[in-house]
Design a protein around this motif. Sequence first.
Motif, PDB file in Angstrom:
ATOM      1  N   PRO A 197       3.653  14.598  -0.156  1.00  0.00           N
ATOM      2  CA  PRO A 197       3.829  13.196   0.004  1.00  0.00           C
ATOM      3  C   PRO A 197       3.689  12.201  -1.214  1.00  0.00           C
ATOM      4  O   PRO A 197       4.502  11.182  -1.421  1.00  0.00           O
ATOM      5  CB  PRO A 197       2.729  12.904   1.071  1.00  0.00           C
ATOM      6  CG  PRO A 197       2.671  14.042   1.634  1.00  0.00           C
ATOM      7  CD  PRO A 197       2.549  15.077   0.344  1.00  0.00           C
TER       8      PRO A 197
ATOM      9  N   THR B  16       9.182  16.211   5.402  1.00  0.00           N
ATOM     10  CA  THR B  16       8.728  16.008   6.641  1.00  0.00           C
ATOM     11  C   THR B  16       8.154  14.521   6.689  1.00  0.00           C
ATOM     12  O   THR B  16       8.724  13.828   7.608  1.00  0.00           O
ATOM     13  CB  THR B  16       8.151  17.040   7.494  1.00  0.00           C
ATOM     14  OG1 THR B  16       6.761  17.121   6.696  1.00  0.00           O
ATOM     15  CG2 THR B  16       8.879  18.061   7.487  1.00  0.00           C
ATOM     16  N   VAL B  17       7.441  14.072   5.762  1.00  0.00           N
ATOM     17  CA  VAL B  17       6.785  12.807   6.080  1.00  0.00           C
ATOM     18  C   VAL B  17       7.684  11.720   5.942  1.00  0.00           C
ATOM     19  O   VAL B  17       7.785  10.709   6.447  1.00  0.00           O
ATOM     20  CB  VAL B  17       5.613  12.287   4.865  1.00  0.00           C
ATOM     21  CG1 VAL B  17       5.569  11.228   4.693  1.00  0.00           C
ATOM     22  CG2 VAL B  17       4.581  13.455   5.008  1.00  0.00           C
TER      23      VAL B  17
ATOM     24  N   GLY C 170       2.417   7.731   1.788  1.00  0.00           N
ATOM     25  CA  GLY C 170       2.081   9.111   0.914  1.00  0.00           C
ATOM     26  C   GLY C 170       0.794   9.306   1.115  1.00  0.00           C
ATOM     27  O   GLY C 170       0.267  10.329   1.214  1.00  0.00           O
TER      28      GLY C 170
ATOM     29  N   ARG D 250      -7.600   8.494   9.402  1.00  0.00           N
ATOM     30  CA  ARG D 250      -6.854   9.528   9.024  1.00  0.00           C
ATOM     31  C   ARG D 250      -7.760  10.688   8.374  1.00  0.00           C
ATOM     32  O   ARG D 250      -7.544  11.776   8.535  1.00  0.00           O
ATOM     33  CB  ARG D 250      -5.723   9.145   8.257  1.00  0.00           C
ATOM     34  CG  ARG D 250      -4.488   8.557   8.874  1.00  0.00           C
ATOM     35  CD  ARG D 250      -3.789   9.396   9.693  1.00  0.00           C
ATOM     36  NE  ARG D 250      -3.173  10.427   8.758  1.00  0.00           N
ATOM     37  CZ  ARG D 250      -2.257  11.454   9.605  1.00  0.00           C
ATOM     38  NH1 ARG D 250      -2.277  11.493  10.829  1.00  0.00           N
ATOM     39  NH2 ARG D 250      -1.611  12.355   8.849  1.00  0.00           N
TER      40      ARG D 250
ATOM     41  N   GLN E 244       5.602   5.660  10.996  1.00  0.00           N
ATOM     42  CA  GLN E 244       5.290   4.989   9.727  1.00  0.00           C
ATOM     43  C   GLN E 244       6.129   3.392   9.319  1.00  0.00           C
ATOM     44  O   GLN E 244       5.859   2.629   8.658  1.00  0.00           O
ATOM     45  CB  GLN E 244       5.385   6.054   8.297  1.00  0.00           C
ATOM     46  CG  GLN E 244       6.776   6.417   8.306  1.00  0.00           C
ATOM     47  CD  GLN E 244       6.714   7.482   7.175  1.00  0.00           C
ATOM     48  OE1 GLN E 244       5.444   7.776   6.610  1.00  0.00           O
ATOM     49  NE2 GLN E 244       7.870   8.014   6.517  1.00  0.00           N
TER      50      GLN E 244
ATOM     51  N   SER F 262      -0.481  10.346   4.555  1.00  0.00           N
ATOM     52  CA  SER F 262      -0.155  11.538   5.136  1.00  0.00           C
ATOM     53  C   SER F 262      -0.711  12.772   4.197  1.00  0.00           C
ATOM     54  O   SER F 262      -0.527  13.723   4.554  1.00  0.00           O
ATOM     55  CB  SER F 262       1.505  11.564   5.405  1.00  0.00           C
ATOM     56  OG  SER F 262       1.889  10.700   6.179  1.00  0.00           O
TER      57      SER F 262
ATOM     58  N   ILE G 233       1.494  14.838  12.665  1.00  0.00           N
ATOM     59  CA  ILE G 233       2.752  14.351  12.311  1.00  0.00           C
ATOM     60  C   ILE G 233       3.329  13.095  13.086  1.00  0.00           C
ATOM     61  O   ILE G 233       4.330  12.411  12.644  1.00  0.00           O
ATOM     62  CB  ILE G 233       3.785  15.439  12.415  1.00  0.00           C
ATOM     63  CG1 ILE G 233       4.073  15.804  13.982  1.00  0.00           C
ATOM     64  CG2 ILE G 233       3.153  16.790  11.776  1.00  0.00           C
ATOM     65  CD1 ILE G 233       5.121  16.678  14.350  1.00  0.00           C
TER      66      ILE G 233
ATOM     67  N   ASN H  98       5.600  19.174   3.175  1.00  0.00           N
ATOM     68  CA  ASN H  98       4.957  17.487   3.504  1.00  0.00           C
ATOM     69  C   ASN H  98       5.740  16.625   2.890  1.00  0.00           C
ATOM     70  O   ASN H  98       5.604  15.482   3.340  1.00  0.00           O
ATOM     71  CB  ASN H  98       3.545  17.755   3.062  1.00  0.00           C
ATOM     72  CG  ASN H  98       2.527  18.601   3.793  1.00  0.00           C
ATOM     73  OD1 ASN H  98       2.026  18.026   4.999  1.00  0.00           O
ATOM     74  ND2 ASN H  98       2.215  19.662   3.633  1.00  0.00           N
TER      75      ASN H  98
ATOM     76  N   ASN I  98       4.367  10.293  10.771  1.00  0.00           N
ATOM     77  CA  ASN I  98       5.688  10.319  10.263  1.00  0.00           C
ATOM     78  C   ASN I  98       6.698   9.579  10.788  1.00  0.00           C
ATOM     79  O   ASN I  98       7.714   8.858  10.546  1.00  0.00           O
ATOM     80  CB  ASN I  98       6.049  11.500  10.261  1.00  0.00           C
ATOM     81  CG  ASN I  98       5.016  12.668   9.124  1.00  0.00           C
ATOM     82  OD1 ASN I  98       4.335  11.999   8.432  1.00  0.00           O
ATOM     83  ND2 ASN I  98       5.401  13.863   9.301  1.00  0.00           N
TER      84      ASN I  98
END
Length: 471
Positions: free
Chosen positions: A387, A258-259, A66, A124, A51, A69, A45, A255, A48
Amino acid sequence: MSDAVRGGADKAEAGATTKIVWRPYHVYIVGLLLLITICNYLDRIVLNVLQEPIKRELGLSDWQLGLLSGPAFALFYSVAGIPVARLAERTNRARLMAAVVAVWSTMTALCGVAQGFVQLLLFRVGVGMGEGGCLPVSHSLLADNFSMRQRGMVMSIVSTAPSFATILAPIVGGLIAQHWGWRAAFIVVGLPGLLLALLAWLTLREPRERIEADAPAKVEAKSNSTFLADLGVLLRNPAFVMLVIGGAFIGLAYNGVTVFTVSFMMRTHGLTLGEAGGVVGLGGMLGLAGTFLGGVAADKLADARGRSYVLVPAVGGVLTCLFYGLAFAQQNWALGLPLLLAASVAYNLKNGPMYAAVQNIVPGTMRATGAAVFMFGATVIGGMTGPLIAGGVSDSVAGRAFPAALGAFHAACPGGRAAKGAATEVAQACAQASAAGLQTALVVVSMGFLLAAGFLVLGARWLKANEPAAA
């Protein structure tokens, strides 16, 4: 299972009432797995929090954020989780845990040296592949050390990891990014996992080795079982299927929300990165209360079928949808803040009980596989789509909200902001459209929590625990 815990679990399966005592190693394994799981979520996370500076430096769109993540992480997280879970059913889980921690920690640190979107995307992917094995292996180890009526609290303790990670992400990620840049933040977040990998390798025990001499037939059957055979058993259990679908909708909503929560606070309410991160950290602290409350409630209210382990998360889903929906619709920050914090408490009610429910209803020979299949639904359907839906809705609404007389939103507002030297009117229009798009998107995806609650209630109708509930 280990020592006294195994004896207690056997008595529970026979329907006897017993008090199970925690030995020092049991405290240690819960503590170590908690730290490992905190790293698991923190490495996931921290993007987030970072970003917005990443978006500005690399010139990314919300859709690309998006993607980083969502699919870049979630798809490979889920794909890797199943083969790792199958290995966990057959090999030394302590060694396996150490290996996956080392992989994802290295990949997190490498994100700090990415020179463009493609490199960051690939790193990632590596984080997702490493982290995919954490929860199946961890939950399998915990389930083999604790009985059904303990698992709600035990899983809740380890499931405080997302809240601790949420507290640490803005502190470690946000503050380091403000002083030394987002690249340094990735490196600092990734390195501690390598130490935990070494501790896991040296100190964790494999419970299965203690029972091979007493139950060779069980071990042999476990080794010969195929994934398709085990999957068939799981899919023929309607309670498990409803749990997976409910988890998928929770993953989608969580997701998706919170993203972009930090970005929402910065765009809509004008908070700085540090201020927005502080709010997220405060939400993580309050989430700890929700996690413990959910675990205690599920254990205390458990009947022989263990229905409380899905009904407590269902209540949390309804409340989370309500609080998030109201919070994102607010223009007044003084009203939105307490609603966001209340949503953090409500969301975390499900943490321990849902994971315990999986371990309670799947056969003992497929604990890691059951956890992996559950996480596959929560991450592939939820983590990938949430996301992307949020980012897509945000970009679409922002494009329509931007005045046509000023041109196209994406051309006039690269990275969501007006280009350098643009007129004040264009800069204001870019900021307003970007904020409006994200606000709408977050209200939309938060409805997933309500859908999840419905499927969890349905699952309670068919739920049957794989062992009696000891007092």
